[in-house]
Scaffold this motif. Sequence first.
Motif, PDB file in Angstrom:
ATOM      1  N   VAL A 216     -49.689  -7.174  -9.603  1.00 40.88           N
ATOM      2  CA  VAL A 216     -48.903  -8.065 -10.458  1.00 40.88           C
ATOM      3  C   VAL A 216     -49.736  -9.255 -10.912  1.00 40.88           C
ATOM      4  O   VAL A 216     -49.642  -9.703 -12.065  1.00 40.88           O
ATOM      5  N   GLN A 217     -50.569  -9.780 -10.035  1.00 43.43           N
ATOM      6  CA  GLN A 217     -51.330 -10.986 -10.340  1.00 43.43           C
ATOM      7  C   GLN A 217     -52.219 -10.822 -11.574  1.00 43.43           C
ATOM      8  O   GLN A 217     -52.515 -11.789 -12.271  1.00 43.43           O
ATOM      9  N   HIS A 218     -52.623  -9.570 -11.858  1.00 41.94           N
ATOM     10  CA  HIS A 218     -53.491  -9.332 -13.019  1.00 41.94           C
ATOM     11  C   HIS A 218     -52.732  -9.378 -14.346  1.00 41.94           C
ATOM     12  O   HIS A 218     -53.358  -9.396 -15.401  1.00 41.94           O
ATOM     13  N   GLY A 219     -51.401  -9.380 -14.305  1.00 39.42           N
ATOM     14  CA  GLY A 219     -50.631  -9.647 -15.507  1.00 39.42           C
ATOM     15  C   GLY A 219     -50.099  -8.462 -16.277  1.00 39.42           C
ATOM     16  O   GLY A 219     -49.249  -8.629 -17.147  1.00 39.42           O
TER      17      GLY A 219
ATOM     18  N   LEU B 265     -37.447  -9.703  -8.934  1.00 35.16           N
ATOM     19  CA  LEU B 265     -38.495  -9.229  -9.833  1.00 35.16           C
ATOM     20  C   LEU B 265     -39.599 -10.272  -9.858  1.00 35.16           C
ATOM     21  O   LEU B 265     -39.329 -11.469 -10.025  1.00 35.16           O
ATOM     22  N   VAL B 266     -40.835  -9.847  -9.662  1.00 37.16           N
ATOM     23  CA  VAL B 266     -41.961 -10.777  -9.678  1.00 37.16           C
ATOM     24  C   VAL B 266     -42.949 -10.336 -10.755  1.00 37.16           C
ATOM     25  O   VAL B 266     -43.230  -9.144 -10.912  1.00 37.16           O
ATOM     26  N   SER B 267     -43.423 -11.302 -11.524  1.00 36.41           N
ATOM     27  CA  SER B 267     -44.409 -11.040 -12.562  1.00 36.41           C
ATOM     28  C   SER B 267     -45.378 -12.206 -12.606  1.00 36.41           C
ATOM     29  O   SER B 267     -45.161 -13.240 -11.960  1.00 36.41           O
ATOM     30  N   ALA B 268     -46.445 -12.046 -13.360  1.00 33.36           N
ATOM     31  CA  ALA B 268     -47.415 -13.129 -13.514  1.00 33.36           C
ATOM     32  C   ALA B 268     -46.925 -14.089 -14.592  1.00 33.36           C
ATOM     33  O   ALA B 268     -46.477 -13.666 -15.666  1.00 33.36           O
TER      34      ALA B 268
ATOM     35  N   ARG C  99     -44.110 -15.678 -10.998  1.00 34.74           N
ATOM     36  CA  ARG C  99     -42.803 -15.995 -11.560  1.00 34.74           C
ATOM     37  C   ARG C  99     -41.789 -15.012 -10.970  1.00 34.74           C
ATOM     38  O   ARG C  99     -42.014 -13.791 -10.986  1.00 34.74           O
ATOM     39  N   MET C 100     -40.684 -15.518 -10.443  1.00 37.09           N
ATOM     40  CA  MET C 100     -39.694 -14.681  -9.777  1.00 37.09           C
ATOM     41  C   MET C 100     -38.343 -14.817 -10.454  1.00 37.09           C
ATOM     42  O   MET C 100     -37.920 -15.915 -10.803  1.00 37.09           O
ATOM     43  N   VAL C 101     -37.681 -13.669 -10.615  1.00 37.68           N
ATOM     44  CA  VAL C 101     -36.366 -13.624 -11.245  1.00 37.68           C
ATOM     45  C   VAL C 101     -35.447 -12.790 -10.355  1.00 37.68           C
ATOM     46  O   VAL C 101     -35.797 -11.652 -10.010  1.00 37.68           O
ATOM     47  N   PRO C 102     -34.279 -13.311  -9.965  1.00 36.59           N
ATOM     48  CA  PRO C 102     -33.354 -12.506  -9.155  1.00 36.59           C
ATOM     49  C   PRO C 102     -32.872 -11.288  -9.920  1.00 36.59           C
ATOM     50  O   PRO C 102     -32.675 -11.340 -11.144  1.00 36.59           O
ATOM     51  N   LEU C 103     -32.689 -10.189  -9.215  1.00 35.37           N
ATOM     52  CA  LEU C 103     -32.095  -9.015  -9.842  1.00 35.37           C
ATOM     53  C   LEU C 103     -30.587  -9.222  -9.964  1.00 35.37           C
ATOM     54  O   LEU C 103     -29.998 -10.021  -9.235  1.00 35.37           O
ATOM     55  N   PRO C 104     -29.937  -8.486 -10.866  1.00 32.39           N
ATOM     56  CA  PRO C 104     -28.479  -8.617 -10.993  1.00 32.39           C
ATOM     57  C   PRO C 104     -27.747  -8.199  -9.720  1.00 32.39           C
ATOM     58  O   PRO C 104     -28.301  -7.531  -8.849  1.00 32.39           O
ATOM     59  N   ASP C 105     -26.483  -8.599  -9.610  1.00 30.39           N
ATOM     60  CA  ASP C 105     -25.630  -8.208  -8.486  1.00 30.39           C
ATOM     61  C   ASP C 105     -26.269  -8.552  -7.153  1.00 30.39           C
ATOM     62  O   ASP C 105     -26.409  -7.718  -6.260  1.00 30.39           O
ATOM     63  N   MET C 106     -26.663  -9.804  -6.993  1.00 32.09           N
ATOM     64  CA  MET C 106     -27.349 -10.214  -5.782  1.00 32.09           C
ATOM     65  C   MET C 106     -26.454 -10.199  -4.544  1.00 32.09           C
ATOM     66  O   MET C 106     -26.910 -10.426  -3.438  1.00 32.09           O
ATOM     67  N   ASP C 107     -25.155  -9.941  -4.721  1.00 31.02           N
ATOM     68  CA  ASP C 107     -24.266  -9.872  -3.557  1.00 31.02           C
ATOM     69  C   ASP C 107     -24.466  -8.577  -2.775  1.00 31.02           C
ATOM     70  O   ASP C 107     -23.976  -8.442  -1.654  1.00 31.02           O
TER      71      ASP C 107
END
Length: 300
Positions: free
Chosen positions: A230-233, A167-170, A254-262
Amino acid sequence: MQTRLVEYFLALEREGHFARAAASCNVSQPSLSAGIASLEEQLGKRLIRRDRKFAGLTAEGEAILPWARQLVATAEAMEQAAETARGPLRGELRLGSIPAAMPVIGSLAEAMLSRHPGLNISVRALTSRQIERDLAAFELDAGITYLDFEPPAHALSVALYAERTMLVSAAGGIPIPDPLDWADLAQLPLCLLHQGMQNRRILDSRLAERGLALRPRVTADSYIALLGLVQHGRLCSIIPDSHAALLEGLAWARMVPLPDMDEGSRVGVVVPDSAPLGPLAQAVLNVARELRLPPGFDLT
């Protein structure tokens, strides 16, 4: 039957216009028209519907189309086999890639050119369905696509890496739950690839397994477009980790891994499953089997 006449026929079907078809074959329009007329005379059938201009193929033209493509592809492979029997591989490698795999194109191209310096490489960004279609129509020599979800039919493959999603966000924009759960995604203002892209269909399938569905505010067919949004927020997006690596060090992202990355989705090289295998297809498979991708691209 001259292969060149069949090439004229295929060019006209592809371009849908006599002048453009002639230009693509580097001949005059009268030469192309005469060549197609000669092909029709040899077969004893009308192949082209004409009404002052190209109006499509006849039923007979449609019937011979897959055979015409196969004939031209076989002739080209035969020429390459003869040329490379005692010399280096030459010609153009036509490669199609899903957008998610574009970051690995450089590694594959570098390996191919290092081993076969006489090659030229043409890369096209295509959906997984377009890659499957164009391989079957002999319009591509190889593709890079997903191997497990909706796997391409009648293809040989070599897995390159397992894709995971982020997941990517500003930074400083939309609040992101920590830890992030699958159910949280359905509540976020998202911009995503449209459902014609396999990456999106894989994501939708994983959400459906959990009784969830995503309803993005904006859809696009490009990760560049998604990141621009995304860059605009106001929005966040879901992108493959191959693209997330390109954002490292950027203050706004800003990056956040999604659940169950396996649950990785394998991505690999595919070529048509034909015998004998053409020199270009064989060369791509050989290089793919030995390819070492940068850190972060692995199958585990």
